[in-house]
Scaffold this motif. Structure first.
Motif, PDB file in Angstrom:
ATOM      1  N   ALA A 145      77.448   1.523  54.394  1.00 23.58           N
ATOM      2  CA  ALA A 145      76.049   1.972  54.360  1.00 23.58           C
ATOM      3  C   ALA A 145      75.678   2.488  55.736  1.00 23.58           C
ATOM      4  CB  ALA A 145      75.129   0.814  53.970  1.00 23.58           C
ATOM      5  N   ILE A 146      75.010   3.654  55.767  1.00 22.08           N
ATOM      6  CA  ILE A 146      74.601   4.244  57.040  1.00 22.08           C
ATOM      7  C   ILE A 146      73.087   4.358  57.046  1.00 22.08           C
ATOM      8  CG2 ILE A 146      74.927   6.146  58.649  1.00 22.08           C
ATOM      9  CD1 ILE A 146      77.340   5.968  55.840  1.00 22.08           C
ATOM     10  N   LEU A 147      72.481   3.711  58.048  1.00 22.40           N
ATOM     11  CA  LEU A 147      71.020   3.598  58.116  1.00 22.40           C
ATOM     12  C   LEU A 147      70.489   4.365  59.324  1.00 22.40           C
ATOM     13  CD1 LEU A 147      71.822   1.238  56.213  1.00 22.40           C
ATOM     14  CD2 LEU A 147      70.227  -0.213  57.470  1.00 22.40           C
ATOM     15  N   GLY A 148      69.466   5.168  59.088  1.00 22.86           N
ATOM     16  CA  GLY A 148      68.785   5.856  60.188  1.00 22.86           C
ATOM     17  C   GLY A 148      67.663   4.994  60.735  1.00 22.86           C
ATOM     18  N   ASP A 149      66.681   5.663  61.338  1.00 20.75           N
ATOM     19  CA  ASP A 149      65.598   5.007  62.080  1.00 20.75           C
ATOM     20  C   ASP A 149      64.879   3.930  61.251  1.00 20.75           C
ATOM     21  OD1 ASP A 149      66.282   7.680  62.943  1.00 20.75           O
ATOM     22  OD2 ASP A 149      64.655   7.515  64.406  1.00 20.75           O
ATOM     23  N   VAL A 150      64.907   2.709  61.742  1.00 24.42           N
ATOM     24  CA  VAL A 150      64.297   1.567  61.045  1.00 24.42           C
ATOM     25  C   VAL A 150      62.837   1.392  61.471  1.00 24.42           C
ATOM     26  CG1 VAL A 150      64.382  -0.947  60.757  1.00 24.42           C
ATOM     27  CG2 VAL A 150      66.508   0.383  60.752  1.00 24.42           C
ATOM     28  N   HIS A 151      62.589   1.607  62.753  1.00 27.65           N
ATOM     29  CA  HIS A 151      61.237   1.533  63.314  1.00 27.65           C
ATOM     30  C   HIS A 151      60.458   0.275  62.924  1.00 27.65           C
ATOM     31  CE1 HIS A 151      61.346   5.023  65.730  1.00 27.65           C
ATOM     32  NE2 HIS A 151      61.696   5.812  64.728  1.00 27.65           N
ATOM     33  N   ALA A 152      61.141  -0.868  63.117  1.00 27.85           N
ATOM     34  CA  ALA A 152      60.464  -2.167  63.023  1.00 27.85           C
ATOM     35  C   ALA A 152      59.709  -2.345  61.713  1.00 27.85           C
ATOM     36  CB  ALA A 152      59.523  -2.351  64.224  1.00 27.85           C
ATOM     37  N   ASN A 153      60.319  -1.852  60.636  1.00 22.79           N
ATOM     38  CA  ASN A 153      59.716  -1.950  59.307  1.00 22.79           C
ATOM     39  C   ASN A 153      60.550  -2.938  58.480  1.00 22.79           C
ATOM     40  OD1 ASN A 153      58.985  -1.546  56.600  1.00 22.79           O
ATOM     41  ND2 ASN A 153      58.419   0.590  56.955  1.00 22.79           N
ATOM     42  N   GLN A 154      60.086  -4.180  58.476  1.00 18.27           N
ATOM     43  CA  GLN A 154      60.835  -5.269  57.822  1.00 18.27           C
ATOM     44  C   GLN A 154      61.030  -5.033  56.327  1.00 18.27           C
ATOM     45  OE1 GLN A 154      59.296  -9.224  58.580  1.00 18.27           O
ATOM     46  NE2 GLN A 154      59.967  -9.973  56.607  1.00 18.27           N
ATOM     47  N   GLU A 155      59.953  -4.654  55.637  1.00 18.18           N
ATOM     48  CA  GLU A 155      60.037  -4.480  54.180  1.00 18.18           C
ATOM     49  C   GLU A 155      61.047  -3.391  53.815  1.00 18.18           C
ATOM     50  OE1 GLU A 155      57.279  -5.446  55.517  1.00 18.18           O
ATOM     51  OE2 GLU A 155      56.604  -7.085  54.242  1.00 18.18           O
ATOM     52  N   ALA A 156      60.982  -2.265  54.523  1.00 16.08           N
ATOM     53  CA  ALA A 156      61.904  -1.160  54.221  1.00 16.08           C
ATOM     54  C   ALA A 156      63.343  -1.576  54.508  1.00 16.08           C
ATOM     55  CB  ALA A 156      61.521   0.071  55.038  1.00 16.08           C
ATOM     56  N   LEU A 157      63.561  -2.249  55.646  1.00 13.59           N
ATOM     57  CA  LEU A 157      64.921  -2.666  56.004  1.00 13.59           C
ATOM     58  C   LEU A 157      65.469  -3.653  54.972  1.00 13.59           C
ATOM     59  CD1 LEU A 157      67.347  -2.670  57.934  1.00 13.59           C
ATOM     60  CD2 LEU A 157      66.202  -4.459  59.262  1.00 13.59           C
ATOM     61  N   ASP A 158      64.658  -4.626  54.578  1.00 12.70           N
ATOM     62  CA  ASP A 158      65.116  -5.620  53.602  1.00 12.70           C
ATOM     63  C   ASP A 158      65.489  -4.970  52.268  1.00 12.70           C
ATOM     64  OD1 ASP A 158      64.934  -7.742  55.318  1.00 12.70           O
ATOM     65  OD2 ASP A 158      62.977  -8.438  54.599  1.00 12.70           O
ATOM     66  N   GLN A 159      64.665  -4.009  51.821  1.00  8.73           N
ATOM     67  CA  GLN A 159      64.954  -3.348  50.540  1.00  8.73           C
ATOM     68  C   GLN A 159      66.228  -2.507  50.618  1.00  8.73           C
ATOM     69  OE1 GLN A 159      63.621  -3.855  47.544  1.00  8.73           O
ATOM     70  NE2 GLN A 159      62.433  -5.431  48.574  1.00  8.73           N
ATOM     71  N   VAL A 160      66.411  -1.824  51.743  1.00  9.77           N
ATOM     72  CA  VAL A 160      67.622  -1.007  51.914  1.00  9.77           C
ATOM     73  C   VAL A 160      68.863  -1.900  51.960  1.00  9.77           C
ATOM     74  CG1 VAL A 160      68.864   0.369  53.651  1.00  9.77           C
ATOM     75  CG2 VAL A 160      66.564   1.033  52.942  1.00  9.77           C
ATOM     76  N   LEU A 161      68.770  -3.013  52.684  1.00  5.78           N
ATOM     77  CA  LEU A 161      69.933  -3.909  52.787  1.00  5.78           C
ATOM     78  C   LEU A 161      70.241  -4.561  51.438  1.00  5.78           C
ATOM     79  CD1 LEU A 161      69.288  -5.512  56.296  1.00  5.78           C
ATOM     80  CD2 LEU A 161      71.039  -3.822  55.695  1.00  5.78           C
ATOM     81  N   ALA A 162      69.181  -4.858  50.660  1.00  9.87           N
ATOM     82  CA  ALA A 162      69.397  -5.434  49.328  1.00  9.87           C
ATOM     83  C   ALA A 162      70.091  -4.411  48.423  1.00  9.87           C
ATOM     84  CB  ALA A 162      68.060  -5.870  48.720  1.00  9.87           C
ATOM     85  N   ALA A 163      69.625  -3.153  48.485  1.00  9.93           N
ATOM     86  CA  ALA A 163      70.229  -2.095  47.665  1.00  9.93           C
ATOM     87  C   ALA A 163      71.682  -1.874  48.078  1.00  9.93           C
ATOM     88  CB  ALA A 163      69.430  -0.801  47.807  1.00  9.93           C
ATOM     89  N   ALA A 164      71.936  -1.875  49.388  1.00  9.94           N
ATOM     90  CA  ALA A 164      73.306  -1.679  49.892  1.00  9.94           C
ATOM     91  C   ALA A 164      74.202  -2.812  49.413  1.00  9.94           C
ATOM     92  CB  ALA A 164      73.299  -1.607  51.417  1.00  9.94           C
TER      93      ALA A 164
END
Ligand code: ZN
Length: 248
Positions: A4-23
């Motif tokens: 999984a390749i992730l771009g700019d997270v910008h301190a957004n916990q909800e977005a990061l958690d959802q992306v990591l769950a999907a990955a």
């Protein structure tokens, strides 16, 4: 292997958690991230801890560089600057030491992949790859088959075939999956996890199936209202909350 390749997270916990769950649902075994873990958003420490715990391979973004005094605040607009001053106060020395350990460029020989936040052309200047000429400057310095970038928060692909013909694909979501193979080098902007700017507010990330030689762009919805509440509660500029609704 699925990466999984992730771009700019910008301190957004909800977005990061959802992306990591999907990955994780896809069965990813490795995570790469191109910097700007912090800045703009309300959860800088959480996002650093989460990615560090997953042993993600990460390079330094311009917002990360600013909070450890590797980049002057004058390079940022007033809203970004205000958030950076706030972020500096929130992070522990341990978090700052971690950011200071990140390189500008990561070359992963085993995957034939390079990671850089902005461009391989003078990476410490964090230039944007958003035109054919800026992409050309970057791809000509690319020594691996694939190079992943972030920074513009807009997903797209640039392809150099046989060291000659040069092609631009504005958003490879409509194209579905993209086959990586033959005599071509590919420069991939994976978009942004925590602050998309392509008029789609959903978090973006890319999967790379190394066995099949296939790239795919994915979008996931997340509870952006929860992030907006915390941005406002932290006293950060409300424009940083508003823009999340529109993906701008
Ligand atoms: Zn950014």
């Amino acid at each position: 292997m699925l990466v999984a390749i992730l771009g700019d997270v910008h301190a957004n916990q909800e977005a990061l958690d959802q992306v990591l769950a999907a990955a994780s649902d896809h069965g990813v075994s490795r995570i790469l991230q191109m910097g700007d873990i912090v800045g703009y958003g309300p959860d800088p420490g959480y996002c650093i801890d989460r990615l560090r715990d997953l042993d993600a391979t990460i390079c330094l973004g311009n917002h990360d560089a600013a909070v450890i005094d590797k980049l002057e605040l004058e390079h940022f607009n007033p809203f970004a600057r205000q958030a950076l001053v706030w972020t500096k106060q929130q992070l522990s020395q341990d978090h700052k030491d971690y950011l200071a350990s990140l390189p500008y460029v990561q070359r992963l020989e085993d995957l034939d992949v390079t990671l850089v936040h902005g461009s391989l052309f003078q990476p410490e200047n964090f230039d944007y790859v958003r035109s054919l000429s800026s992409a050309r400057l970057c791809i000509e310095l690319q020594r691996t088959r694939l190079c992943f970038v972030g920074h513009t928060h807009q997903p797209c692909l640039f392809i150099l075939k046989n060291n000659r013909s040069f092609e631009y694909i504005p958003s490879f979501e409509q194209e579905g999956e993209f086959e990586v193979g033959g005599r071509q080098q590919v420069l991939v902007n994976v978009g942004s996890v925590g602050q998309p700017r392509d008029e789609d507010p959903r978090a973006a990330f890319v999967l790379y199936d190394t066995d099949a030689g296939r790239l795919s762009l994915h979008r996931v919805s997340y509870n952006l209202e929860a992030v907006q509440v915390r941005i406002r509660r932290a006293g950060l500029p409300s424009v940083l909350a508003d823009r999340l609704s529109f993906g701008l």
